[in-house]
Motif scaffolding. Sequence first.
Motif, PDB file in Angstrom:
ATOM      1  N   MET A 183      18.041  59.384  34.037  1.00 57.44           N
ATOM      2  CA  MET A 183      16.824  59.285  34.970  1.00 57.44           C
ATOM      3  C   MET A 183      17.052  57.387  35.404  1.00 57.44           C
ATOM      4  SD  MET A 183      13.348  59.109  32.752  1.00 57.44           S
ATOM      5  CE  MET A 183      13.963  59.327  31.154  1.00 57.44           C
ATOM      6  N   PRO A 184      16.702  57.236  36.422  1.00 57.36           N
ATOM      7  CA  PRO A 184      17.078  55.735  36.908  1.00 57.36           C
ATOM      8  C   PRO A 184      16.357  54.799  36.093  1.00 57.36           C
ATOM      9  CG  PRO A 184      16.590  57.235  38.746  1.00 57.36           C
ATOM     10  CD  PRO A 184      16.543  57.805  37.630  1.00 57.36           C
ATOM     11  N   ILE A 185      16.883  53.573  36.103  1.00 61.38           N
ATOM     12  CA  ILE A 185      16.008  52.547  34.987  1.00 61.38           C
ATOM     13  C   ILE A 185      14.895  52.048  35.699  1.00 61.38           C
ATOM     14  CG2 ILE A 185      16.462  50.448  33.842  1.00 61.38           C
ATOM     15  CD1 ILE A 185      19.400  51.269  33.545  1.00 61.38           C
ATOM     16  N   ASN A 186      13.819  51.904  35.433  1.00 56.16           N
ATOM     17  CA  ASN A 186      12.537  51.487  35.989  1.00 56.16           C
ATOM     18  C   ASN A 186      12.904  49.947  36.049  1.00 56.16           C
ATOM     19  OD1 ASN A 186       9.619  50.503  36.213  1.00 56.16           O
ATOM     20  ND2 ASN A 186       9.359  52.674  36.502  1.00 56.16           N
ATOM     21  N   LEU A 187      12.407  49.406  37.280  1.00 57.29           N
ATOM     22  CA  LEU A 187      12.646  48.055  37.314  1.00 57.29           C
ATOM     23  C   LEU A 187      11.567  47.136  36.385  1.00 57.29           C
ATOM     24  CD1 LEU A 187      12.952  47.495  41.248  1.00 57.29           C
ATOM     25  CD2 LEU A 187      14.691  47.413  39.311  1.00 57.29           C
ATOM     26  N   GLY A 188      10.506  47.744  36.129  1.00 61.29           N
ATOM     27  CA  GLY A 188       9.604  47.284  35.181  1.00 61.29           C
ATOM     28  C   GLY A 188      10.189  47.233  33.683  1.00 61.29           C
ATOM     29  N   THR A 189      10.888  48.213  33.371  1.00 64.74           N
ATOM     30  CA  THR A 189      11.451  48.305  32.131  1.00 64.74           C
ATOM     31  C   THR A 189      12.665  47.044  32.019  1.00 64.74           C
ATOM     32  OG1 THR A 189      11.589  50.660  32.034  1.00 64.74           O
ATOM     33  CG2 THR A 189      13.330  49.506  30.613  1.00 64.74           C
ATOM     34  N   LEU A 190      13.173  46.445  33.078  1.00 60.25           N
ATOM     35  CA  LEU A 190      14.322  45.678  33.148  1.00 60.25           C
ATOM     36  C   LEU A 190      13.567  44.153  33.087  1.00 60.25           C
ATOM     37  CD1 LEU A 190      16.754  46.583  35.933  1.00 60.25           C
ATOM     38  CD2 LEU A 190      17.112  46.815  33.408  1.00 60.25           C
ATOM     39  N   ARG A 191      12.310  44.214  33.909  1.00 64.59           N
ATOM     40  CA  ARG A 191      11.522  42.930  33.720  1.00 64.59           C
ATOM     41  C   ARG A 191      11.015  42.833  32.145  1.00 64.59           C
ATOM     42  NH1 ARG A 191       9.331  45.226  38.436  1.00 64.59           N
ATOM     43  NH2 ARG A 191      10.390  44.210  40.323  1.00 64.59           N
ATOM     44  N   SER A 192      10.765  43.789  31.639  1.00 63.72           N
ATOM     45  CA  SER A 192      10.229  43.838  30.246  1.00 63.72           C
ATOM     46  C   SER A 192      11.391  43.303  29.226  1.00 63.72           C
ATOM     47  CB  SER A 192       9.750  45.221  29.751  1.00 63.72           C
ATOM     48  OG  SER A 192       9.130  44.774  28.504  1.00 63.72           O
ATOM     49  N   ALA A 193      12.536  43.794  29.554  1.00 63.78           N
ATOM     50  CA  ALA A 193      13.480  43.552  28.563  1.00 63.78           C
ATOM     51  C   ALA A 193      14.058  42.109  29.005  1.00 63.78           C
ATOM     52  CB  ALA A 193      14.632  44.583  29.016  1.00 63.78           C
ATOM     53  N   ALA A 194      13.787  41.509  29.878  1.00 63.77           N
ATOM     54  CA  ALA A 194      14.271  40.300  30.328  1.00 63.77           C
ATOM     55  C   ALA A 194      13.346  39.100  29.275  1.00 63.77           C
ATOM     56  CB  ALA A 194      14.021  39.740  31.782  1.00 63.77           C
ATOM     57  N   SER A 195      12.058  39.614  29.148  1.00 60.61           N
ATOM     58  CA  SER A 195      11.101  38.996  28.548  1.00 60.61           C
ATOM     59  C   SER A 195      11.422  38.887  27.187  1.00 60.61           C
ATOM     60  CB  SER A 195       9.507  39.272  28.755  1.00 60.61           C
ATOM     61  OG  SER A 195       9.345  40.711  28.037  1.00 60.61           O
ATOM     62  N   ARG A 196      12.147  39.787  26.396  1.00 60.87           N
ATOM     63  CA  ARG A 196      12.552  39.852  25.204  1.00 60.87           C
ATOM     64  C   ARG A 196      13.853  38.838  25.075  1.00 60.87           C
ATOM     65  NH1 ARG A 196      11.912  45.268  26.010  1.00 60.87           N
ATOM     66  NH2 ARG A 196      14.177  45.846  25.837  1.00 60.87           N
TER      67      ARG A 196
END
Length: 170
Positions: free
Chosen positions: A1-14
């Motif tokens: 399943m495609p990666i949600n852009l919100g998931t990438l934004r959240s990962a960037a904050s980590r």
Amino acid sequence: MPINLGTLRSAASRSRHYSTASNSQSARALGYRTAFLCHSHQDRTLVLGLLQLFREQGLNLYVDWMDSEMPATTNGDTARKIKNKIVEADLFLFLATPNSLASRWCPWEIGYADGKKRHESIFVIPTTEHGTNYGNEYVDIYRRIDEADQGGLAAWNPRQHSGGIYARSL
């Protein structure tokens, strides 16, 4: 399943700091797989999130825009250097977002990679947001990296929906 852009934004904050080699030669000396990450510069936060997800999967990547040898601003030398970096990298990754699909550079880069790299080393990373998927025009041609049902990132062959390999095995 495609990666949600919100998931990438959240990962960037980590991600507090993504350390990487300053160029491809030192990346190889450190044992990194090298990747040319095709993306829009407008997606810097998404790229940092993607790098964090890869790191959490045990895969450290070198990416070209962190390379001290690349020009700081686009100029006549940029295209020549990009061509060399695409050929020299182990992998070519295309982060499919609204910005990268609208970019003048990104379609050129994936087209160049298609003519120069082994087909199995080219990956599309499809994304999704608010019910819209990005990158579908490429996923039937190239391998893709997306979220596995069991969590984490996995690589899949075109039209394959089961039996993918975890990204850390690339």
